[in-house]
Design a protein around this motif. Structure first.
Motif, PDB file in Angstrom:
ATOM      1  N   SER A   1       3.436 -10.286 -18.633  1.00  0.00           N
ATOM      2  CA  SER A   1       3.969 -10.725 -17.346  1.00  0.00           C
ATOM      3  C   SER A   1       3.604  -9.735 -16.248  1.00  0.00           C
ATOM      4  O   SER A   1       3.215 -10.132 -15.136  1.00  0.00           O
ATOM      5  N   GLU A   2       3.706  -8.448 -16.547  1.00  0.00           N
ATOM      6  CA  GLU A   2       3.324  -7.440 -15.549  1.00  0.00           C
ATOM      7  C   GLU A   2       1.840  -7.560 -15.193  1.00  0.00           C
ATOM      8  O   GLU A   2       1.454  -7.417 -14.027  1.00  0.00           O
ATOM      9  N   ARG A   3       1.013  -7.826 -16.177  1.00  0.00           N
ATOM     10  CA  ARG A   3      -0.419  -7.967 -15.905  1.00  0.00           C
ATOM     11  C   ARG A   3      -0.690  -9.172 -15.009  1.00  0.00           C
ATOM     12  O   ARG A   3      -1.521  -9.106 -14.091  1.00  0.00           O
TER      13      ARG A   3
ATOM     14  N   GLN B   1      -0.146   0.870 -13.943  1.00  0.00           N
ATOM     15  CA  GLN B   1      -1.493   0.437 -14.317  1.00  0.00           C
ATOM     16  C   GLN B   1      -1.558  -1.078 -14.438  1.00  0.00           C
ATOM     17  O   GLN B   1      -2.477  -1.720 -13.909  1.00  0.00           O
ATOM     18  N   ARG B   2      -0.587  -1.671 -15.143  1.00  0.00           N
ATOM     19  CA  ARG B   2      -0.599  -3.129 -15.342  1.00  0.00           C
ATOM     20  C   ARG B   2      -0.374  -3.871 -14.025  1.00  0.00           C
ATOM     21  O   ARG B   2      -0.935  -4.950 -13.805  1.00  0.00           O
ATOM     22  N   LEU B   3       0.461  -3.308 -13.156  1.00  0.00           N
ATOM     23  CA  LEU B   3       0.777  -3.955 -11.883  1.00  0.00           C
ATOM     24  C   LEU B   3      -0.256  -3.667 -10.798  1.00  0.00           C
ATOM     25  O   LEU B   3      -0.142  -4.185  -9.678  1.00  0.00           O
ATOM     26  N   ARG B   4      -1.244  -2.836 -11.104  1.00  0.00           N
ATOM     27  CA  ARG B   4      -2.339  -2.525 -10.182  1.00  0.00           C
ATOM     28  C   ARG B   4      -1.802  -1.988  -8.844  1.00  0.00           C
ATOM     29  O   ARG B   4      -2.195  -2.434  -7.773  1.00  0.00           O
ATOM     30  N   THR B   5      -0.926  -1.032  -8.950  1.00  0.00           N
ATOM     31  CA  THR B   5      -0.292  -0.482  -7.756  1.00  0.00           C
ATOM     32  C   THR B   5      -0.006   0.990  -7.953  1.00  0.00           C
ATOM     33  O   THR B   5      -0.081   1.511  -9.073  1.00  0.00           O
ATOM     34  N   ASP B   6       0.344   1.668  -6.863  1.00  0.00           N
ATOM     35  CA  ASP B   6       0.702   3.078  -6.967  1.00  0.00           C
ATOM     36  C   ASP B   6       2.207   3.303  -6.855  1.00  0.00           C
ATOM     37  O   ASP B   6       2.667   4.439  -6.895  1.00  0.00           O
TER      38      ASP B   6
ATOM     39  N   VAL C   1       1.420 -10.583 -12.870  1.00  0.00           N
ATOM     40  CA  VAL C   1       1.946 -10.267 -11.539  1.00  0.00           C
ATOM     41  C   VAL C   1       1.002  -9.318 -10.811  1.00  0.00           C
ATOM     42  O   VAL C   1       0.697  -9.494  -9.622  1.00  0.00           O
ATOM     43  N   GLY C   2       0.527  -8.306 -11.504  1.00  0.00           N
ATOM     44  CA  GLY C   2      -0.362  -7.339 -10.881  1.00  0.00           C
ATOM     45  C   GLY C   2      -1.641  -7.972 -10.373  1.00  0.00           C
ATOM     46  O   GLY C   2      -2.082  -7.697  -9.248  1.00  0.00           O
ATOM     47  N   GLU C   3      -2.259  -8.823 -11.195  1.00  0.00           N
ATOM     48  CA  GLU C   3      -3.498  -9.481 -10.774  1.00  0.00           C
ATOM     49  C   GLU C   3      -3.246 -10.428  -9.606  1.00  0.00           C
ATOM     50  O   GLU C   3      -4.023 -10.485  -8.645  1.00  0.00           O
ATOM     51  N   ALA C   4      -2.138 -11.168  -9.668  1.00  0.00           N
ATOM     52  CA  ALA C   4      -1.850 -12.157  -8.632  1.00  0.00           C
ATOM     53  C   ALA C   4      -1.569 -11.528  -7.275  1.00  0.00           C
ATOM     54  O   ALA C   4      -1.915 -12.087  -6.232  1.00  0.00           O
ATOM     55  N   LEU C   5      -0.935 -10.356  -7.289  1.00  0.00           N
ATOM     56  CA  LEU C   5      -0.460  -9.765  -6.030  1.00  0.00           C
ATOM     57  C   LEU C   5      -1.293  -8.610  -5.512  1.00  0.00           C
ATOM     58  O   LEU C   5      -1.018  -8.076  -4.440  1.00  0.00           O
ATOM     59  N   GLU C   6      -2.336  -8.230  -6.232  1.00  0.00           N
ATOM     60  CA  GLU C   6      -3.119  -7.056  -5.839  1.00  0.00           C
ATOM     61  C   GLU C   6      -3.634  -7.157  -4.405  1.00  0.00           C
ATOM     62  O   GLU C   6      -3.579  -6.187  -3.639  1.00  0.00           O
ATOM     63  N   ALA C   7      -4.086  -8.331  -4.004  1.00  0.00           N
ATOM     64  CA  ALA C   7      -4.686  -8.482  -2.677  1.00  0.00           C
ATOM     65  C   ALA C   7      -3.664  -8.486  -1.543  1.00  0.00           C
ATOM     66  O   ALA C   7      -4.032  -8.289  -0.383  1.00  0.00           O
ATOM     67  N   VAL C   8      -2.385  -8.686  -1.902  1.00  0.00           N
ATOM     68  CA  VAL C   8      -1.332  -8.754  -0.864  1.00  0.00           C
ATOM     69  C   VAL C   8      -0.232  -7.738  -1.157  1.00  0.00           C
ATOM     70  O   VAL C   8       0.911  -7.921  -0.756  1.00  0.00           O
ATOM     71  N   ARG C   9      -0.591  -6.670  -1.841  1.00  0.00           N
ATOM     72  CA  ARG C   9       0.411  -5.730  -2.339  1.00  0.00           C
ATOM     73  C   ARG C   9       1.365  -5.233  -1.262  1.00  0.00           C
ATOM     74  O   ARG C   9       2.576  -5.102  -1.507  1.00  0.00           O
ATOM     75  N   ASP C  10       0.878  -4.976  -0.080  1.00  0.00           N
ATOM     76  CA  ASP C  10       1.721  -4.408   0.967  1.00  0.00           C
ATOM     77  C   ASP C  10       2.655  -5.428   1.612  1.00  0.00           C
ATOM     78  O   ASP C  10       3.529  -5.064   2.395  1.00  0.00           O
ATOM     79  N   GLN C  11       2.499  -6.695   1.244  1.00  0.00           N
ATOM     80  CA  GLN C  11       3.319  -7.753   1.828  1.00  0.00           C
ATOM     81  C   GLN C  11       4.481  -8.174   0.928  1.00  0.00           C
ATOM     82  O   GLN C  11       5.297  -8.994   1.324  1.00  0.00           O
ATOM     83  N   VAL C  12       4.540  -7.637  -0.282  1.00  0.00           N
ATOM     84  CA  VAL C  12       5.504  -8.129  -1.267  1.00  0.00           C
ATOM     85  C   VAL C  12       6.315  -6.997  -1.878  1.00  0.00           C
ATOM     86  O   VAL C  12       5.971  -5.817  -1.749  1.00  0.00           O
ATOM     87  N   VAL C  13       7.393  -7.382  -2.545  1.00  0.00           N
ATOM     88  CA  VAL C  13       8.273  -6.459  -3.268  1.00  0.00           C
ATOM     89  C   VAL C  13       8.165  -6.784  -4.751  1.00  0.00           C
ATOM     90  O   VAL C  13       8.456  -7.914  -5.169  1.00  0.00           O
ATOM     91  N   ILE C  14       7.745  -5.812  -5.540  1.00  0.00           N
ATOM     92  CA  ILE C  14       7.626  -5.999  -6.986  1.00  0.00           C
ATOM     93  C   ILE C  14       8.760  -5.269  -7.679  1.00  0.00           C
ATOM     94  O   ILE C  14       8.970  -4.073  -7.479  1.00  0.00           O
ATOM     95  N   ALA C  15       9.487  -6.011  -8.509  1.00  0.00           N
ATOM     96  CA  ALA C  15      10.566  -5.440  -9.314  1.00  0.00           C
ATOM     97  C   ALA C  15      10.186  -5.542 -10.787  1.00  0.00           C
ATOM     98  O   ALA C  15       9.698  -6.584 -11.231  1.00  0.00           O
ATOM     99  N   THR C  16      10.399  -4.473 -11.531  1.00  0.00           N
ATOM    100  CA  THR C  16      10.156  -4.508 -12.960  1.00  0.00           C
ATOM    101  C   THR C  16      11.213  -3.664 -13.662  1.00  0.00           C
ATOM    102  O   THR C  16      12.075  -3.056 -13.012  1.00  0.00           O
ATOM    103  N   LYS C  17      11.159  -3.618 -15.004  1.00  0.00           N
ATOM    104  CA  LYS C  17      12.254  -3.017 -15.771  1.00  0.00           C
ATOM    105  C   LYS C  17      11.729  -2.207 -16.951  1.00  0.00           C
ATOM    106  O   LYS C  17      10.779  -2.617 -17.618  1.00  0.00           O
ATOM    107  N   PHE C  18      12.408  -1.090 -17.218  1.00  0.00           N
ATOM    108  CA  PHE C  18      12.142  -0.262 -18.393  1.00  0.00           C
ATOM    109  C   PHE C  18      13.378  -0.314 -19.291  1.00  0.00           C
ATOM    110  O   PHE C  18      14.412  -0.849 -18.921  1.00  0.00           O
TER     111      PHE C  18
END
Length: 398
Positions: free
Chosen positions: A125-127, A176-181, A129-146
């Motif tokens: 699921s993280e992969r 890494q999976r979410l393609r973000t920093d 989400v990461g691929e889908a949102l990489e191009a608009v990363r600064d426009q969205v809020v990504i929430a994930t869980k450990f």
């Protein structure tokens, strides 16, 4: 969200045949069917547009315009839950490419909050989400869980683990999976009964200082654990199950969130598809579907709980909206800092859910609906016993 429920249908640009669905007598939905995702049974809609697995088109779909605050974090009034997209919860989905298209469609329609987790898939699921949102990363809020052991190579899931060193390792894999920093909102998925929450909060605080995480939250925690965590590093959101069949948060969790200024994110806001009106006692789930083990979904309990669906259908006829839209609007009407995250593996369902933005409560209608809901006794627990045992847990003291 305004709490006035207007009958002016010109305001509802997107109904997807909702009046036709809502007007269908309850008994007509009792024919046997199978379910391979959030809701099947005539695709939750009588509309001819309910076609392809990833498709289905809608004319003049609603675009989310309102925003809400989870603590200091601003998000769209409705998010998108991405747990079902790997096809491991309710059964196979159409394709990975379709799931990416759905996420991108959600962005186009104004959704800014996207919810995933390390164990959804696991990892897949993280992969997505990461691929889908990489191009608009600064426009969205990504929430994930450990919070669980997950083998980064095989995806094999182990037990609960919230040791600080494990949290930091997990976050590196998530990035890494979410393609973000950075992760906008990081939750502890479940309280670890062997790790003080102060240690968990301290580890997250270090990640925030390092810029890898911006906000954090807890999912299904004990009440005192919320207070203790918040004292170390202020919480942005609590994510618990909350829907028309599972209203436990109303008693203590929501008042505590209000006291501390913490937002609330209901997971399974459509009761695993039940309050969409597409599931009934004759529904047959596919092999491996999570719902087969949920007590509320036994045939006997579903028969009793159909009273909730009947209530939704009656109000749907009255208001010209779908049961799903009404279910989501009711949750949003409880507090201005509640942001549901319904899942969707079909574009049609996503757009229907977004249409909840135009469902509003007027005058005494919210009280009238809630009074009728209060009169219904819900049968069965919201989760299997072994899963339920992991909720409401208090972390050990340091």
């Amino acid at each position: 969200m305004a709490h006035s429920m207007s009958n002016n249908n010109s305001r509802r640009r997107f109904l997807l045949g909702s009046a036709g669905l809502a007007a269908t007598p309850l008994i007509a939905g009792m024919a046997g069917c199978s379910s391979d995702e959030q809701a099947s049974a005539a695709d939750r809609s009588a509309s001819p547009a309910a076609g392809g697995a990833g498709g289905g088109t809608a004319t003049a779909a609603v675009t989310l315009s309102s925003r809400r605050r989870l603590g200091e974090l601003e998000v769209s009034s409705l998010g998108l839950g991405c747990q079902t997209m790997p096809g491991a919860l309710y059964g196979p989905v159409s394709s990975r490419a379709d799931m990416i298209t759905i996420i991108r469609t959600a962005v186009d329609q104004g959704v800014t909050l996207f919810d995933t987790a390390e164990v959804y898939g696991p990892l897949e699921s993280e992969r997505i989400v990461g691929e889908a949102l990489e191009a608009v990363r600064d426009q969205v809020v990504i929430a994930t869980k450990f919070g669980f052991e997950v083998n980064p190579d095989t995806g094999e899931r182990g037990g609960i683990n919230s040791r600080p060193e494990h949290i930091k390792q997990s976050v590196d894999g998530m990035l890494q999976r979410l393609r973000t920093d950075h992760i906008d909102l990081l939750y502890q998925h479940r309280v670890d009964p062997s790790v003080p929450i102060e240690d968990v909060a301290g580890a997250v605080k270090e990640l925030i200082t390092a810029g890898k995480v911006r906000h954090w939250g807890l999912s299904e925690p004990g009440l005192q654990t919320i207070r203790r965590a918040h004292a170390v590093q202020p919480l942005t959101a609590i994510q618990n199950q909350y829907n028309l069949l599972a209203r436990d948060p109303e008693k203590q969790v929501l008042p505590l969130c209000e006291e501390l200024g913490i937002g609330f994110v209901p997971w399974a806001p459509l009761s695993y598809g039940f309050t969409t009106g597409a599931i009934n006692p004759y529904t047959r789930f596919t092999q491996g579907d999570f719902r087969t083990g949920v007590p509320q979904f036994s045939r006997e309990n579903m028969t009793s709980n159909m009273a909730v669906v009947q209530l939704l259908q009656d109000w749907g006829v009255r208001k010209g909206v779908t049961p799903a839209q009404l279910s989501l609007a009711w949750l949003q009407a409880q507090k201005p800092w509640i942001v549901p995250i319904p899942s969707a593996t079909r574009t049609l369902h996503l757009l229907e859910n977004i249409g909840a933005e135009e469902v509003t409560f007027a005058g005494d209608e919210l009280q009238e609906f809630t009074t009728a809901l209060n009169a219904i006794t819900i049968a069965g627990e919201r989760l299997p016993a072994q899963v339920l045992a992991g909720t409401g847990v208090e972390a050990p003291m340091p």
